[in-house]
Design an enzyme around this catalytic site. Structure first.
Site, PDB file in Angstrom:
ATOM      1  N   LYS A  13      34.793  42.714  33.780  1.00 34.08           N
ATOM      2  CA  LYS A  13      33.722  43.135  34.260  1.00 34.08           C
ATOM      3  C   LYS A  13      33.916  44.291  35.439  1.00 34.08           C
ATOM      4  O   LYS A  13      33.178  45.301  35.298  1.00 34.08           O
ATOM      5  CB  LYS A  13      33.133  42.006  35.232  1.00 34.08           C
ATOM      6  CG  LYS A  13      32.134  40.921  34.707  1.00 34.08           C
ATOM      7  CD  LYS A  13      31.748  40.075  35.823  1.00 34.08           C
ATOM      8  CE  LYS A  13      32.417  39.440  36.876  1.00 34.08           C
ATOM      9  NZ  LYS A  13      33.613  38.927  37.291  1.00 34.08           N
ATOM     10  N   ARG A  88      26.860  34.787  42.125  1.00 31.61           N
ATOM     11  CA  ARG A  88      27.828  33.652  41.869  1.00 31.61           C
ATOM     12  C   ARG A  88      26.954  32.437  41.825  1.00 31.61           C
ATOM     13  O   ARG A  88      27.777  31.416  41.296  1.00 31.61           O
ATOM     14  CB  ARG A  88      28.990  34.038  42.150  1.00 31.61           C
ATOM     15  CG  ARG A  88      29.883  34.710  41.544  1.00 31.61           C
ATOM     16  CD  ARG A  88      31.125  34.945  42.601  1.00 31.61           C
ATOM     17  NE  ARG A  88      32.599  34.969  42.091  1.00 31.61           N
ATOM     18  CZ  ARG A  88      33.152  36.149  41.893  1.00 31.61           C
ATOM     19  NH1 ARG A  88      32.601  37.387  42.407  1.00 31.61           N
ATOM     20  NH2 ARG A  88      34.280  36.201  41.513  1.00 31.61           N
ATOM     21  N   ARG A 127      47.560  40.773  35.649  1.00 33.82           N
ATOM     22  CA  ARG A 127      46.947  41.345  36.801  1.00 33.82           C
ATOM     23  C   ARG A 127      47.798  41.088  38.003  1.00 33.82           C
ATOM     24  O   ARG A 127      47.943  41.637  38.822  1.00 33.82           O
ATOM     25  CB  ARG A 127      45.469  41.150  36.913  1.00 33.82           C
ATOM     26  CG  ARG A 127      44.635  41.797  37.779  1.00 33.82           C
ATOM     27  CD  ARG A 127      43.181  41.722  37.872  1.00 33.82           C
ATOM     28  NE  ARG A 127      42.814  40.419  38.321  1.00 33.82           N
ATOM     29  CZ  ARG A 127      41.588  39.974  38.134  1.00 33.82           C
ATOM     30  NH1 ARG A 127      40.713  40.589  37.670  1.00 33.82           N
ATOM     31  NH2 ARG A 127      41.219  38.711  38.563  1.00 33.82           N
ATOM     32  N   ARG A 133      47.349  40.715  43.716  1.00 25.75           N
ATOM     33  CA  ARG A 133      46.626  40.032  44.189  1.00 25.75           C
ATOM     34  C   ARG A 133      46.787  38.658  44.430  1.00 25.75           C
ATOM     35  O   ARG A 133      47.305  37.863  43.789  1.00 25.75           O
ATOM     36  CB  ARG A 133      45.303  39.945  43.348  1.00 25.75           C
ATOM     37  CG  ARG A 133      44.343  41.247  43.612  1.00 25.75           C
ATOM     38  CD  ARG A 133      43.168  41.130  42.830  1.00 25.75           C
ATOM     39  NE  ARG A 133      42.548  39.973  42.925  1.00 25.75           N
ATOM     40  CZ  ARG A 133      41.065  39.965  42.367  1.00 25.75           C
ATOM     41  NH1 ARG A 133      40.525  40.955  41.789  1.00 25.75           N
ATOM     42  NH2 ARG A 133      40.150  38.700  42.362  1.00 25.75           N
ATOM     43  N   ARG A 144      39.585  29.185  40.688  1.00 23.53           N
ATOM     44  CA  ARG A 144      38.343  30.110  40.483  1.00 23.53           C
ATOM     45  C   ARG A 144      37.665  29.925  39.009  1.00 23.53           C
ATOM     46  O   ARG A 144      36.367  30.060  39.200  1.00 23.53           O
ATOM     47  CB  ARG A 144      39.202  31.516  40.450  1.00 23.53           C
ATOM     48  CG  ARG A 144      39.301  31.991  41.849  1.00 23.53           C
ATOM     49  CD  ARG A 144      40.363  33.115  41.692  1.00 23.53           C
ATOM     50  NE  ARG A 144      39.523  34.482  41.559  1.00 23.53           N
ATOM     51  CZ  ARG A 144      39.979  35.471  40.909  1.00 23.53           C
ATOM     52  NH1 ARG A 144      41.196  35.328  40.246  1.00 23.53           N
ATOM     53  NH2 ARG A 144      39.227  36.542  40.671  1.00 23.53           N
TER      54      ARG A 144
HETATM   55  P1  AMP Z   1      36.342  38.889  42.440  1.00 28.03           P
HETATM   56  O1  AMP Z   1      36.965  40.241  43.009  1.00 28.03           O
HETATM   57  O2  AMP Z   1      34.720  39.136  42.283  1.00 28.03           O
HETATM   58  O3  AMP Z   1      36.941  38.007  41.515  1.00 28.03           O
HETATM   59  O4  AMP Z   1      36.130  37.980  43.910  1.00 28.03           O
HETATM   60  C1  AMP Z   1      37.388  37.501  44.554  1.00 28.03           C
HETATM   61  C2  AMP Z   1      36.855  36.728  45.435  1.00 28.03           C
HETATM   62  O5  AMP Z   1      35.899  37.185  46.500  1.00 28.03           O
HETATM   63  C3  AMP Z   1      36.139  35.527  44.978  1.00 28.03           C
HETATM   64  O6  AMP Z   1      37.307  34.423  44.308  1.00 28.03           O
HETATM   65  C4  AMP Z   1      35.509  34.673  46.024  1.00 28.03           C
HETATM   66  O7  AMP Z   1      36.367  33.892  47.057  1.00 28.03           O
HETATM   67  C5  AMP Z   1      34.872  35.949  46.761  1.00 28.03           C
HETATM   68  N1  AMP Z   1      33.744  36.454  46.221  1.00 28.03           N
HETATM   69  C6  AMP Z   1      33.569  37.412  45.624  1.00 28.03           C
HETATM   70  N2  AMP Z   1      32.088  37.573  45.614  1.00 28.03           N
HETATM   71  C7  AMP Z   1      31.419  36.517  45.801  1.00 28.03           C
HETATM   72  C8  AMP Z   1      30.185  35.965  45.897  1.00 28.03           C
HETATM   73  N3  AMP Z   1      29.061  36.644  45.023  1.00 28.03           N
HETATM   74  N4  AMP Z   1      30.015  34.639  46.080  1.00 28.03           N
HETATM   75  C9  AMP Z   1      31.149  34.154  46.821  1.00 28.03           C
HETATM   76  N5  AMP Z   1      32.258  34.348  46.917  1.00 28.03           N
HETATM   77  C10 AMP Z   1      32.553  35.618  46.428  1.00 28.03           C
END
Ligand code: AMP
Length: 194
Positions: A13, A88, A127, A133, A144
């Protein structure tokens, strides 16, 4: 163009969002990136979010909703945006829907990046090695994915009911998936007309 991208961690994404954003001349708003920036800078928001992120849990809705509302208020989002990683949860989707309704600027489409789970695990382990990360380890990834299934998958029917959901096959190289994503959007707009 106001877009939401949906898809599990590792679906590509983020890469596709930045390509699309560049092509369409609109900002790419990635909540995960904004949160990681806050964690790195040690802001109050970052300190609040870090423990959730490290476990692979979602950060509470009210925290995220406030953060996104502030970002959408910035000038560059006036002509459109691509949201990557938000909403989300159904409460987040309702919040976004309400605030866009108040502004008279509803979403144009929600692109769902579709990919098999085995492929995700393969990509995310790659990754973890490349980017280091802290939330890409096997246990955290499992959590996740679980969060995704229980809290984010319900958004698919939420947006399907609103006739906004469009599928993009996310298996393939980056350019190929990018072409599919553009074709899906152009198709939606009636053969590419703006
Ligand atoms: P991502 O890079 O989008 O995978 O986000 C990394 C982490 O940030 C996720 O595993 C959540 O802990 C937090 N996070 C990002 N976006 C959201 C969201 N819309 N709602 C809740 N937690 C979020």
């Amino acid at each position: 163009m106001r877009l939401v991208l949906l898809g599990p961690p590792g679906a590509g994404k983020g890469t596709q969002a930045s390509r699309l954003a560049e092509g369409l001349g609109i900002p790419h708003i990635a909540t995960g990136d904004i949160l990681r920036g806050n964690v790195a800078d040690g802001t109050p928001l970052g300190r609040e979010a870090k423990a959730f992120m490290d476990r692979g849990d979602l950060v509470p809705d009210d925290v995220i909703n406030r953060m996104v509302a502030a970002r959408l208020d910035e000038d560059d989002a006036e002509g459109g945006f691509i949201l990557d990683g938000y909403p989300r949860t159904v409460p987040q989707a309702l919040e976004l829907e309400g605030s866009l309704r108040d502004r008279g600027t509803p979403l144009d489409a929600v692109l769902r990046f579709v990919i098999a789970e085995e492929e995700l695990v393969r990509r995310v382990s790659g990754r973890a090695q490349e980017e280091g990360r802290s939330d890409d380890s096997a246990d955290v990834l499992r959590n996740r994915l679980q969060e995704y299934r229980s809290k984010t998958v319900p958004l698919e029917s939420f947006y399907a009911e609103r006739r906004l959901l469009r599928d993009v096959d996310a298996l393939g190289d980056v350019d190929e998936v990018a072409r599919r994503a553009r074709a899906t959007l152009d198709d939606r707009r009636g053969g590419g007309a703006l």
